[in-house]
Every structure is written in C-alpha cells, then in structure tokens.
Scaffold this motif. Structure first.
Motif, PDB file in Angstrom:
ATOM      1  N   THR A 210     -73.076 -52.280  48.680  1.00  0.00           N
ATOM      2  CA  THR A 210     -71.656 -51.698  48.195  1.00  0.00           C
ATOM      3  C   THR A 210     -70.948 -51.803  47.773  1.00  0.00           C
ATOM      4  O   THR A 210     -70.371 -52.952  46.913  1.00  0.00           O
ATOM      5  CB  THR A 210     -70.608 -51.670  49.919  1.00  0.00           C
ATOM      6  N   VAL A 211     -70.538 -51.015  46.577  1.00  0.00           N
ATOM      7  CA  VAL A 211     -69.368 -51.135  45.226  1.00  0.00           C
ATOM      8  C   VAL A 211     -68.360 -50.865  46.047  1.00  0.00           C
ATOM      9  O   VAL A 211     -67.637 -49.461  45.985  1.00  0.00           O
ATOM     10  CB  VAL A 211     -70.645 -50.875  44.193  1.00  0.00           C
ATOM     11  N   ASN A 212     -67.051 -51.149  45.629  1.00  0.00           N
ATOM     12  CA  ASN A 212     -65.776 -50.597  46.018  1.00  0.00           C
ATOM     13  C   ASN A 212     -65.771 -49.917  47.125  1.00  0.00           C
ATOM     14  O   ASN A 212     -64.827 -48.837  47.018  1.00  0.00           O
ATOM     15  CB  ASN A 212     -65.190 -49.912  45.077  1.00  0.00           C
TER      16      ASN A 212
ATOM     17  N   GLN B 251     -72.177 -56.446  43.472  1.00  0.00           N
ATOM     18  CA  GLN B 251     -71.270 -55.996  43.736  1.00  0.00           C
ATOM     19  C   GLN B 251     -70.933 -55.464  42.079  1.00  0.00           C
ATOM     20  O   GLN B 251     -70.019 -54.563  41.889  1.00  0.00           O
ATOM     21  CB  GLN B 251     -70.550 -56.290  44.440  1.00  0.00           C
ATOM     22  N   ASP B 252     -70.475 -56.867  41.281  1.00  0.00           N
ATOM     23  CA  ASP B 252     -70.441 -56.743  40.013  1.00  0.00           C
ATOM     24  C   ASP B 252     -71.267 -56.873  38.756  1.00  0.00           C
ATOM     25  O   ASP B 252     -70.301 -56.629  37.810  1.00  0.00           O
ATOM     26  CB  ASP B 252     -68.804 -57.344  39.706  1.00  0.00           C
TER      27      ASP B 252
ATOM     28  N   ARG C  11     -68.112 -47.847  48.558  1.00  0.00           N
ATOM     29  CA  ARG C  11     -68.941 -47.010  48.165  1.00  0.00           C
ATOM     30  C   ARG C  11     -70.561 -47.197  48.321  1.00  0.00           C
ATOM     31  O   ARG C  11     -70.528 -48.839  47.484  1.00  0.00           O
ATOM     32  CB  ARG C  11     -69.077 -45.667  47.033  1.00  0.00           C
TER      33      ARG C  11
ATOM     34  N   SER D 158     -64.279 -53.488  31.321  1.00  0.00           N
ATOM     35  CA  SER D 158     -62.648 -53.351  31.711  1.00  0.00           C
ATOM     36  C   SER D 158     -61.916 -53.210  31.643  1.00  0.00           C
ATOM     37  O   SER D 158     -61.504 -54.552  31.959  1.00  0.00           O
ATOM     38  CB  SER D 158     -63.466 -53.215  33.850  1.00  0.00           C
TER      39      SER D 158
ATOM     40  N   ALA E 280     -68.424 -44.664  42.191  1.00  0.00           N
ATOM     41  CA  ALA E 280     -67.333 -46.366  42.929  1.00  0.00           C
ATOM     42  C   ALA E 280     -66.507 -46.566  42.273  1.00  0.00           C
ATOM     43  O   ALA E 280     -65.966 -47.965  42.415  1.00  0.00           O
ATOM     44  CB  ALA E 280     -68.629 -47.060  43.145  1.00  0.00           C
ATOM     45  N   GLY E 281     -66.309 -45.744  40.713  1.00  0.00           N
ATOM     46  CA  GLY E 281     -65.532 -46.439  40.473  1.00  0.00           C
ATOM     47  C   GLY E 281     -65.812 -47.175  38.559  1.00  0.00           C
ATOM     48  O   GLY E 281     -64.277 -47.800  38.110  1.00  0.00           O
ATOM     49  N   LYS E 282     -67.234 -47.561  38.427  1.00  0.00           N
ATOM     50  CA  LYS E 282     -67.390 -48.586  37.971  1.00  0.00           C
ATOM     51  C   LYS E 282     -68.248 -47.833  36.250  1.00  0.00           C
ATOM     52  O   LYS E 282     -68.684 -47.088  36.547  1.00  0.00           O
ATOM     53  CB  LYS E 282     -69.149 -49.040  38.350  1.00  0.00           C
TER      54      LYS E 282
ATOM     55  N   GLU F 177     -59.946 -53.642  34.851  1.00  0.00           N
ATOM     56  CA  GLU F 177     -58.616 -54.569  35.358  1.00  0.00           C
ATOM     57  C   GLU F 177     -59.667 -56.072  35.670  1.00  0.00           C
ATOM     58  O   GLU F 177     -58.991 -56.566  36.628  1.00  0.00           O
ATOM     59  CB  GLU F 177     -59.859 -53.582  36.950  1.00  0.00           C
TER      60      GLU F 177
END
Length: 438
Positions: free
Chosen positions: A68-70, A134-135, A72, A425, A102-104, A427
């Motif tokens: 699961t990432v963000n 995840q990251d 999703r 990124s 997932a916004g990546k 963020e």
C-alpha cells in the motif's frame, strides 16, 4: 556424522508423520460426526502438532504481491537481477502505473537490504521489505543454502561476502543506500570503507546498521560470551559437519542450520515450549486465528540454511574473537580496511533497548570508527522496549523505527552533494530523528 544422523531421524519419523497427517485430516473432516467432540478436537490438535514438529521446513515464499502506497494498492513482483552460486540479488519491482496512480512520479532512492547470513532465510525480513517498499526501490540479498552448492563451485568466506556486497551495490548504480540487518554490519562497513577509499561512484550514499555487532566487545550478550569463551578449535571441532547425500553440496563442510536453530531455541526454551502449549490449546478450543499466527511465525523461524565452514569460522574469528574491524586490523585481499576514510556516506545506527543478541553499544561503535564523517551525516537511535527481532520487524519497527530510517535516507538524498543532480520529489522534507542519542 551428526548431519547424517539428523537426516536419518527425519526419514525414520516419516511413517509416524504420515500417520499424524492422516489422523489430522480424519478428525478435521466435516464428514466426521465426531470431529466437533472434545475427543475429536484433542486428537486433531495433537496430530497436527506432531506433524508440524516433524516436517521439513523449506525456504518460505516472500508472499509480497502488493504493497500500500499513499492508500493505494501497488502490485509488486520479485525478480532476480544478479546472481552467483552463493547469492541472488532480488529486486521487488513495483508496477509503474500503480505508482503513478498513487502519486509517485519522481525517482525514489534505491535501497539494498543486506540480509543476515546467520541461519535464517532472507524472508525473515519480509516486514522490513514491506515497509521500505512504500518509499524506495528495494533490493535484497538472498543467500544460498550451502548444502545446495556443489563442491566444484569452490569456497565462500567472509571476504567473499564483502566482495558480493560491493558488486551488488554496483548493480544498483551511483550512490544507492544500504541497510545492514544484524550480522552483515561488519562486512558491509568494510565494503563501504573500501569503496569510499577507491572513490567508487557506486559507493553508498548512506548506510544504516540495525542491531549489528560492529564491536562485539561492548555490552557482551550470552551469544558474544559463548564465542569469546570457547577456543577457536572448539568451534571447528564441534560445529562443522559434512553435508550428506542426496544434497547437491554433498561432502561440503558446513555449519548446519539445524545446529544454529537448536542454539537459538535453547536460549529461550521455556518460551518456545509455552508457545506450542498455547498452540495446542488454541486448536482444541477452535481458535483458528491465533493458531494461524503461531504457524506463520514458526514457519519462518524454523526454516534454516547451512553456512559454509570457512564463512562461519572466519566470522567467529574476525568478528567475535579477534575484533579485527574495531581494532583497525581487518585486512581484505591484502588491503587494510579503513572506515576513517569514509567522508561522504551518511551513517545511521539503530539498536534495541532489550536486544539480547547485539548489546547496546555494539552498533553505535560504527560512529567511533567513521572518524572522517562530519557530525551532520551521523545519527544514532535506541528504540525503547524492543529486543533484537523488534529492531527490524513488528509494530514498533513500522511505526517508530522505519519512519526515522526513511527520514534519514531522504535527508542524505539532499545532503550528499553528488546526489543533487538526481530528480527528487517536492514533498521530501529533511528531518532529524527525535530522541536519537549521540
């Protein structure tokens, strides 16, 4: 001889195990009217326990199909990207379309997780991998069971381990990040020091050591004292056995995984016995969920692999008896290993307050060795209320330790000058680990 006797015992118990499996199926069948009786549940539970205690535990599957990432779901596919007879480098490739949803959209740091070669398979770090996925682009070392490597493939020792780590870092490209869990700490630090001295473009951007015996002289545990108190010849005489047929590595001298497992279990024998008593009671009570959790843990814990004679004995000698790395006396392929030559690799050390394998201070010792690193590239953290396993797995790892490691990796992505040309990124925010101890 011991290895052959162990195998003979397994095959001798096969008829009883088959009988137990048949009894388990009979007393769990919905067609059996007596299955729900107290006697039926007792017979089912005891036969199931016997079958599990006497069966063969092979290499577990990763069972990581998605992460699961963000919020999703992102599909994941483990794939081998490099290998030798002794190890394969596994990349957990995430589906790019799922990541975009997932916004990546930016390049994420590549992380090599150096799994321990100390008896268990790399799948013991399943929770570690799931957190990093995840990251990060996650790669992990999957070491081969020595009994499955034919003698014609030659030796594998402590220095071969260092060479493997160096080559796998090169496979990841310029300035990846490396996370060493437990045993790999000393050889990973040695590999990083050699690559730093060579100005290798693929030297790590950061290295994280988790519960690693960098200097086993500090806060010695029962494991450390055993290695220190016994003469080297004792390990050579009592811990090394020949692999029997029909394994591919028949004739190879190894430290068997079942011997390592027996040592681990003897340290907490009462705990393991109580766990199996609870499992028996859960089966008789029909508590399937709790019983399933027991099976999940022991399916992993009881799956072990063999180590080559030379790797095991050199690790005892180099790490736990002569302490060559912290004393500045480790020589690799004719070169002195100099951690003080590391000047641009971030260093994070993580320890557990209740670690009974690598005592507090053993991992922190890396800071003392890496004298050339500026203070802003160093962090240390001690996690309260966790033992050795909790340093890299479980709830506290997911909620407290991993976020600190992630923040450190992100900060090193910004602070290491050579990484500034890579896309990042917006963020990402540099963050220090609160509560970290120097």
């Amino acid at each position: 001889m011991l290895y052959a006797l162990y195998e003979a015992g397994y095959y001798a118990a096969s008829p009883m195990r088959w009988g137990a499996l048949a009894a388990r199926d009979f007393w769990s069948s919905p067609l059996n009217p007596a299955a729900a009786t107290d006697l039926g549940r007792r017979l089912y539970a005891t036969s199931d326990l016997f079958a599990n205690l006497t069966r063969r535990y092979g290499r577990p599957d990763w069972m990581i199909d998605q992460v699961t990432v963000n919020g999703r779901a992102v599909r994941v596919r483990p794939q081998t990207v490099w290998s030798t007879p002794w190890c394969k480098l596994t990349h957990f490739a995430r589906d790019m379309s799922d990541l975009r949803r997932a916004g990546k959209t930016e390049l994420e740091p590549a992380v090599l997780i150096a799994a321990p070669l100390s008896g268990h398979y790399a799948t013991l770090l399943r929770g570690t991998v799931e957190a990093f996925l995840q990251d990060h682009e996650v790669f992990i070392t999957e070491w081969t069971n020595a009994r499955d490597v034919p003698i014609v493939e030659g030796r594998f020792d402590f220095h071969d381990y260092i060479d493997h780590i160096r080559e796998m870092l090169r496979q990841l490209g310029p300035r990846p990040h490396v996370v060493a869990v437990c045993q790999p700490g000393p050889p990973v630090l040695a590999a990083a020091a050699l690559m730093a001295e060579d100005k290798d473009e693929c030297r790590p951007a950061s290295m994280t050591f988790m519960g690693s015996p960098i200097d086993a002289r500090l806060s010695p545990t029962v494991t450390n004292k055993l290695a220190e108190d016994r003469p080297f010849a004792w390990f050579e005489t009592n811990m090394i056995y020949n692999v029997p047929p029909p394994y591919l590595g028949a004739g190879r001298r190894v430290y068997p995984g079942f011997v390592q497992l027996a040592s681990f279990m003897s340290m907490n024998l009462d705990k393991h016995q109580e766990a199996h008593r609870r499992y028996l009671a859960q089966l008789m009570a029909g508590d399937g969920d709790s019983a399933e959790k027991h099976l999940e843990f022991y399916d992993e814990y009881l799956s072990v692999l063999d180590l080559t004679e030379e790797f095991y004995l050199q690790t005892i000698d180099v790490v736990f008896q002569r302490y060559l790395l912290p004393k500045g006396e480790l020589v690799h392929r004719g070169r002195r290993v100099r951690p003080e030559r590391i000047t641009d690799i971030g260093l994070l050390t993580v320890e557990g307050e209740n670690d009974d394998i690598s005592g507090i201070g053993q991992t922190q010792a890396a800071h003392r060795l890496c004298l050339g690193l500026p203070v802003e590239l160093k962090e240390d953290y001690i996690q309260p209320h966790v033992g050795h396993y909790g340093v890299f797995n479980g709830k506290r790892f997911r909620e407290e330790i991993y976020p600190r490691v992630r923040a450190f990796v992100r900060r090193m992505e910004h602070d290491i000058p050579r990484l500034r040309e890579r896309p990042r990124s917006a963020e990402v925010v540099p963050m220090r680990s609160k509560g970290a101890k120097a």
